[in-house]
Design a protein around this motif. Structure first.
Motif, mmCIF file in Angstrom:
data_model
loop_
_atom_site.group_PDB
_atom_site.id
_atom_site.type_symbol
_atom_site.label_atom_id
_atom_site.label_comp_id
_atom_site.label_asym_id
_atom_site.label_seq_id
_atom_site.Cartn_x
_atom_site.Cartn_y
_atom_site.Cartn_z
ATOM 1 N N LEU A 136 -2.240 70.486 117.922
ATOM 2 C CA LEU A 136 -2.065 70.321 116.574
ATOM 3 C C LEU A 136 -1.102 71.179 115.774
ATOM 4 O O LEU A 136 -0.625 70.585 114.942
ATOM 5 N N GLU A 137 -1.061 72.407 116.090
ATOM 6 C CA GLU A 137 -0.087 73.174 115.299
ATOM 7 C C GLU A 137 1.310 72.649 115.490
ATOM 8 O O GLU A 137 2.154 72.732 114.726
ATOM 9 N N ALA A 138 1.557 72.101 116.758
ATOM 10 C CA ALA A 138 2.864 71.455 116.870
ATOM 11 C C ALA A 138 3.047 70.268 115.762
ATOM 12 O O ALA A 138 4.240 70.311 115.326
ATOM 13 N N ILE A 139 2.117 69.595 115.841
ATOM 14 C CA ILE A 139 2.028 68.560 114.804
ATOM 15 C C ILE A 139 2.330 68.861 113.352
ATOM 16 O O ILE A 139 3.159 68.324 112.385
ATOM 17 N N TYR A 140 1.799 70.066 113.043
ATOM 18 C CA TYR A 140 1.852 70.823 111.700
ATOM 19 C C TYR A 140 3.192 71.191 111.605
ATOM 20 O O TYR A 140 3.994 71.143 110.509
ATOM 21 N N ARG A 141 3.971 71.684 112.615
ATOM 22 C CA ARG A 141 5.229 72.430 112.599
ATOM 23 C C ARG A 141 6.109 70.894 112.281
ATOM 24 O O ARG A 141 7.243 71.143 111.758
ATOM 25 N N ALA A 142 5.966 69.734 112.903
ATOM 26 C CA ALA A 142 6.876 68.929 112.783
ATOM 27 C C ALA A 142 6.920 68.417 111.175
ATOM 28 O O ALA A 142 7.781 68.145 110.709
ATOM 29 N N ARG A 143 5.497 68.491 110.567
ATOM 30 C CA ARG A 143 5.578 67.884 109.133
ATOM 31 C C ARG A 143 6.354 68.915 108.430
ATOM 32 O O ARG A 143 6.903 68.667 107.589
ATOM 33 N N ARG A 144 6.247 70.150 108.757
ATOM 34 C CA ARG A 144 7.235 71.130 107.884
ATOM 35 C C ARG A 144 8.619 71.106 108.302
ATOM 36 O O ARG A 144 9.097 71.005 107.179
ATOM 37 N N ILE A 145 8.964 70.653 109.392
ATOM 38 C CA ILE A 145 10.535 70.396 109.803
ATOM 39 C C ILE A 145 10.780 69.023 108.797
ATOM 40 O O ILE A 145 11.754 68.957 108.262
ATOM 41 N N TYR A 146 9.885 67.951 108.821
ATOM 42 C CA TYR A 146 10.033 66.848 108.233
ATOM 43 C C TYR A 146 10.408 67.006 106.621
ATOM 44 O O TYR A 146 11.318 66.295 105.941
ATOM 45 N N LYS A 147 9.619 68.157 106.106
ATOM 46 C CA LYS A 147 9.870 68.276 104.723
ATOM 47 C C LYS A 147 11.203 68.841 104.238
ATOM 48 O O LYS A 147 11.355 68.802 103.059
ATOM 49 N N ARG A 148 11.826 69.560 105.205
ATOM 50 C CA ARG A 148 12.801 70.245 104.869
ATOM 51 C C ARG A 148 14.051 69.371 105.493
ATOM 52 O O ARG A 148 14.452 69.475 106.601
#
Ligand code: ADP
Length: 489
Positions: free
Chosen positions: A436-448
């Protein structure tokens, strides 16, 4: 150099997983490198109808199975430069709708079917005018080859003895059968010991390959290390430790003539590159549209294509997505396998109908489209001998999220390892919180946007071409050919 390959699957004729892609590319790229290659594989049902290029030869091979004579007709196809596939025809053994079984159940005579294939491989390796320097077998179905060869040699019945390499694509599938199947093999009881082909009172095909081959390899360096431990060794870690000096790991390659985002890819409508990514967005929207999801370019789309089995981390994924899908993301999955795991994903689709699409089945075109249309690719495998889709994803500009195991560890770079070279996201602990944390990291990368683009550009530039993999096998073949007689039992 003459190399004879034995495999129960080869793309595009028969495939249940990565093995089929790997052996097909191995033959093709070795052939290109000037090695003369023959590949022996079963003639499964429907192949002649679907592939009229396969021709019947007048060669027939007779082998003994449990004292009974069985006959194989040989079909042939000149696949590419220096590379011929020999299809073994036996109506009873191979004219069936499955490769190993049907409806999630193995055929009850698999020991006999693949022993037959192995005996034919043995006959071809010793008796035809074409003599291989090395016989390269893949996985448990051909695992008995080295011990059958040894037996023939011990009885003084072989003139020229090829070297043997046994490649393990997945240690979880060993081909374990009741002890009475030994009678079919023609081997005497002296082989049936814990240091031989016995495994806790049963007959173990893969163990036979590991114990008796001149050399053993796996499909990634990390997996070659991991299988020496009880966590990943599937009960064979002791045997593998015993062969450690003759054990290598070579990362599989990608056949970029098949897996690419250019206009030559018949499965895609829009071509794209890292510098001109417009086609990828169009593929994303086309995928969303065709699957009936809201067509939203700005929502991160997570894709997955997989056999749905425990190894692939599906249960973990179900738990993590249950949380993650409360946020604006989409998830598209193509796969089939264990009905319980199919149900895990289908339940998600019912719970989040605007965010999830699950396609149960096998569909090559859709697999390319998911690779192209997704922003991130999920591969939370508990263990992964090599894994191909994470490498396909990199080329398709789709950022892989992987559990740090086996070939996933070897092929994806996380920012924690090397920020300037990061191509994906790796999580270490095999649990849903870490995923789940990895998926959230992905979302953060996606936003940048810039950061996301940097990951994508580096991933698309990563090179896992088969030329390199074929060269590594060629080097290994040379090494094995130069070594004297094996020190194993
Ligand atoms: P494994 O061999 O364990 O299944 P790999 O990642 O090595 O895993 O290889 C899987 C291969 O099978 C990939 O080429 C993947 O795209 C393909 N594949 C798996 N499931 C499907 C499916 N349902 N439809 C199309 N291709 C699939």
């Amino acid at each position: 150099m003459n190399i004879l390959i034995g495999s129960s699957e080869v793309q595009p004729f028969s495939k249940t997983g990565g093995l089929a892609d790997m052996v097909a590319a191995l033959g093709k790229f070795l052939g290109r490198a000037g090695v003369r290659v023959r590949l022996v594989t079963p003639l499964y049902r429907g192949l002649i109808e679907r592939h009229p290029e396969i021709r019947r030869t007048d060669r027939v091979v007779r082998v003994s199975i449990g004292g009974r004579e069985e006959k194989a007709a040989i079909y042939e196809w000149e696949a590419s430069e220096n590379y011929t596939i020999e299809f073994i025809d036996h109506v009873h053994y191979f004219q069936r709708s499955g490769i190993y079984g049907e409806r999630n159940e193995d055929y009850s005579d698999n020991a006999e079917r693949f022993l037959f294939l192995t005996r034919v491989l043995l006959a071809l390796s010793l008796e035809s005018d074409w003599t291989p320097d090395l016989v390269h077998i893949h996985d448990w179905p051909l695992g008995l080859y080295p011990v059958l060869l040894r037996d023939v040699v011990a009885r003084g019945k072989a003139r020229r003895v090829p070297k043997t390499l046994c490649t393990i694509h997945n240690l979880a599938y060993q081909g374990i059968f009741p002890p009475d199947e030994l009678a079919l093999t023609g081997l005497d009881a002296s082989y049936f010991t814990p240091s031989g082909i016995e495994y806790y009172g049963k007959l173990n095909f893969l163990k036979a390959g590991i114990v008796y081959a001149d050399h053993v390899s796996t499909v990634s360096p990390a997996y070659a290390d991991e299988i020496l431990t009880s966590e990943y060794g599937c009960g064979l870690e002791g045997v593998l430790v015993g062969r450690e000096r003759s054990l290598s790991g070579i990362l599989n390659g990608v056949d970029y003539t098949e897996w690419n985002t250019t206009s030559s890819n018949p499965h895609l409508k829009f071509a794209y590159t890292a510098n001109r990514p417009g086609g990828k967005m169009r593929e994303k929207k086309r995928l969303q549209h065709d699957l009936g999801l809201p067509v939203e370019g700005k929502v991160p789309l997570f894709g997955m294509i997989s056999r749905l089995v425990e190894q692939k981390g599906v249960a973990l994924l179900g738990e993590a997505l249950e949380q993650a899908l409360n946020h604006r993301i989409q998830f598209v999955c193509l796969g089939s396998g264990d009905p319980e795991l199919e149900a895990v994903l289908q339940t998600l689709e019912q719970r989040f109908p605007d965010r999830v699409r699950v396609k149960i089945g096998y569909d090559v075109t859709l697999s390319h489209r998911i690779e192209a249309g997704s922003d991130f690719y999920l591969m939370p495998s508990r263990f992964e001998p090599c894994g191909l889709n994470q490498m396909y994803s990199l080329r398709y500009g789709t950022i892989p999220i992987v559990h740090a195991a086996g070939g996933l560890r070897d092929s994806v770079v996380d920012s924690n390892e090397d920020n300037a070279r990061a191509t994906g996201i790796k999580f270490e602990a095999f649990n849903s919180a870490a995923l789940l944390e990895a998926i959230y990291r992905a979302r953060r990368i996606y936003k940048r946007v810039e950061l996301f683009r940097a990951y994508r550009t580096r991933g698309m530039a990563a090179d896992f071409s088969w030329e390199r993999t074929a060269k590594a096998y060629l080097d290994l073949y040379r090494r094995v050919l130069e070594e004297g007689p094996a020190a194993n039992p």
